[in-house]
Design an enzyme around this catalytic site. Structure first.
Site: not given
Ligand SMILES: C=C1C[C@]23C[C@H]1CC[C@H]2[C@]1(C)CCC[C@@](C)(C(=O)O)[C@H]1[C@@H]3C(=O)O
Ligand SMILES: O=C(O)CCC(=O)C(=O)O
Ligand SMILES: [Fe+2]
Length: 383
Positions: A246, A248, A302, A312
Site C-alpha cells: 500500500h 499510506d 510498502h 514484531r
C-alpha cells in the site's frame, strides 16, 4: 449515495459486528501457532507472497541535529537529502531527532502490555466497521481475503488547543483506569511525533522551494492517527503478509520499527527491506502529501512481512491535517508545465473512502480522485 462498484478491493459492506462466539474465525494468534496450516483467508496470492532475503534499500539517513539547533547550513543539507529521497522513493531515516529514547522504549514496552492482554480485554476497544480507531485483529469481518497477519490498536491525536489529553482520555474511557499509564506514554509519544512531523514539514517545504512555514502552518492543528502494529509470529511466514502492499493515504508517516525487521519498500520494480535502526525513525510521505506537492513527490508502495520466530512491533504516527483544511497544492507548484493533478479534497473524505469503500493499496489516490469527480458530476446532475 450510490457508490460505483469498486475493484476487488472493496471491503465487505459494513454489517453488524459479529460477537466473538458467532465469528468462526477469531484471530487469536497463539491458537494458530500449533497448527500445520494457516487459514486460507490469510494466504496471499502467489505474486504477492514475500520472497526470502530481499535486497536491502540504502535509505538516506538525515541527521536533524543541526536543523533542530537552527543552523542554516545543516538545515539546507537536511532539506536537500529529504528532497532527493522524496524524488526517488519517498522514504528516509531521521537521526538526532530530539525524541527521548526512554519514551520510545516505553512506547514499545507498553505495546506488549496491551497486545498480551486476553482477547476479551483487547476487545473492549474493538474497532467498529467503517471506523478507523480501536482494536482490530487482522480485519476479520472487514475484508474477506488477503487478511493481514497482525493486530492493531489505532487512536486519534489532536494538536488542537484544548486536546492535550485526547490520548489519555481514550485509553481511560476505552480500557479503564488501569490503562491510564498506557495513555500517558502514548500521549507523550504522539506529542513528540507531532513536533518531529512539523519540523519535517519545514524541510519538505524548503526542498520544494516554497516558504518553509507553508506546510508547517497547514499542519499546525493536525488531527492525526497513531497506530500500534503487533505482528505475532506465524508458522507459514512465506504465505502471508503482516501488512499488504500500500501507499499510506495520509500525509506523512513516522514509523518506529523494533529490531525484528519486516518493513519492505517497492523500488526499481523490486521489494527491498529496510534495516531496523532503533535510534532512528523511518519517514515516508503519503498520498495526501503527494497531492499537496501536486505530484512532485510520490508516496511509495510498502508492506510488512512476518516471521516464524518472534513477534514484531511497529509504531506508526500518521500526520493528518485538521478536518476542515482543503488539500490543495501551493501556487508555486502549479503552472502550465505542472497543471493540477488531483482535485481539492479534505482528509476526512479520503479517510472515509478508505474505511468504507476501498481497501488502501497502491492506487488509492487516483481511484479516490476518480470517485470524487464522479460524485461531484452526479451531484451537479441532481441539482
Ligand atoms: C488511514 C489509514 C488507513 C490504514 C491506516 C492508516 C494509514 C495506512 C492504511 C493501511 C495500513 C494501508 C494498508 C491497508 C490497511 C487496511 C491495513 O492493512 O491496515 C490500511 C489502514 C486501514 O484502513 O485501517
Ligand atoms: O509495520 C510496518 O513496518 C509498516 C506498517 C505500515 O506500513 C502501516 O501501518 O501503514
Ligand atoms: Fe504504511
Amino acid at each position: 449515495m450510490t457508490i460505483p462498484c469498486m475493484s476487488k478491493n472493496q471491503p465487505s459492506m459494513p454489517t453488524k459486528q459479529k460477537s466473538q462466539q458467532e465469528n468462526p474465525l477469531i484471530f487469536d494468534a497463539p491458537m494458530f501457532l500449533h497448527r500445520s496450516h494457516i487459514p486460507s483467508q490469510f494466504i496471499w496470492p502467489d505474486h504477492e507472497k514475500p520472497r526470502l532475503n530481499p535486497p536491502e534499500l540504502h535509505v538516506p539517513l538525515v541527521d536533524l541535529g543541526g536543523f533542530l539547533a537552527g543552523d542554516p547550513t545543516s538545515s539546507a543539507r537536511a532539506a536537500e537529502l529529504v528532497g532527493q529521497a522524496c524524488l526517488k522513493h519517498g522514504f528516509f531515516l531521521v537521526a538526532n531527532h530530539g525524541v527521548d529514547a526512554r519514551l520510545v522504549a516505553d512506547a514499545h514496552r507498553y505495546m506488549d502490555d496491551f497486545f498480551e492482554k486476553p482477547l476479551e480485554e483487547k476487545q473492549r476497544a474493538q474497532r467498529k466497521l467503517g471506523e478507523h480507531c480501536g482494536y482490530a485483529s487482522s480485519f476479520i469481518g472487514r475484508f474477506s481475503s488477503k487478511l493481514p497477519w497482525k493486530e492493531t490498536l489505532s487512536f486519534e491525536y489532536s494538536a488542537e488547543r484544548g486536546s492535550s489529553h485526547i490520548v489519555e482520555d481514550y485509553f481511560c474511557n476505552t480500557l479503564g483506569q488501569d490503562s491510564a499509564h498506557l495513555g500517558k506514554v502514548y500521549q507523550d509519544y504522539c506529542s513528540a511525533m507531532c513536533t518531529l512531523s512539523i519540523g519535517i514539514m519545514e524541510l519538505l517545504a524548503m526542498s520544494l522551494g516554497i516558504p518553509r512555514t507553508h506546510f508547517k502552518e497547514f499542519f499546525e492543528e493536525n488531527e492525526s492517527i497513531m497506530r500500534l502494529n503487533y505482528y505475532p509470529p506465524c508458522q507459514k511466514p512465506d504465505q502471508t503478509l503482516g501488512t499488504g502492499p500500500h501507499c499510506d493515504p495520509t500525509s506523512l508517516t513516522i514509523l518506529h520499527q523494533d529490531n525484528t525487521g519486516g518493513l519492505q519498500v517497492f523500488v526499481d520494480e523490486e521489494w527491498h527491506s529496510i534495516r531496523p535502526n532503533f535510534n532512528s525513525f523511518v519517514v515516508n510521505i503519503g498520498d495526501t502529501f503527494m497531492a499537496l506537492s501536486n505530484g512532485r513527490y510520490k508516496s511509495c508502495l510498502h508492506r510488512a512481512v512476518v516471521n516464524s520466530k518472534c513477534p514484531r512491533k511497529s509504531l506508526a504516527f500518521f500526520l493528518c491535517p485538521k478536518k476542515d483544511k482543503v488539500v490543495c497544492p501551493p501556487l508555486e507548484l502549479v503552472d502550465s508545465n505542472n497543471p493540477r493533478i488531483y482535485p481539492d479534497f479534505t482528509w476526512p473524505t479520503l479517510l472515509e473512502f478508505t474505511q468504507k469503500h476501498y481497501r488502501a493499496d497502491m492506487n488509492t489516490l487516483q481511484t479516490f480522485s476518480n470517485w470524487l469527480q464522479q460524485q461531484q458530476k452526479t451531484a451537479q446532475v441532481i441539482l
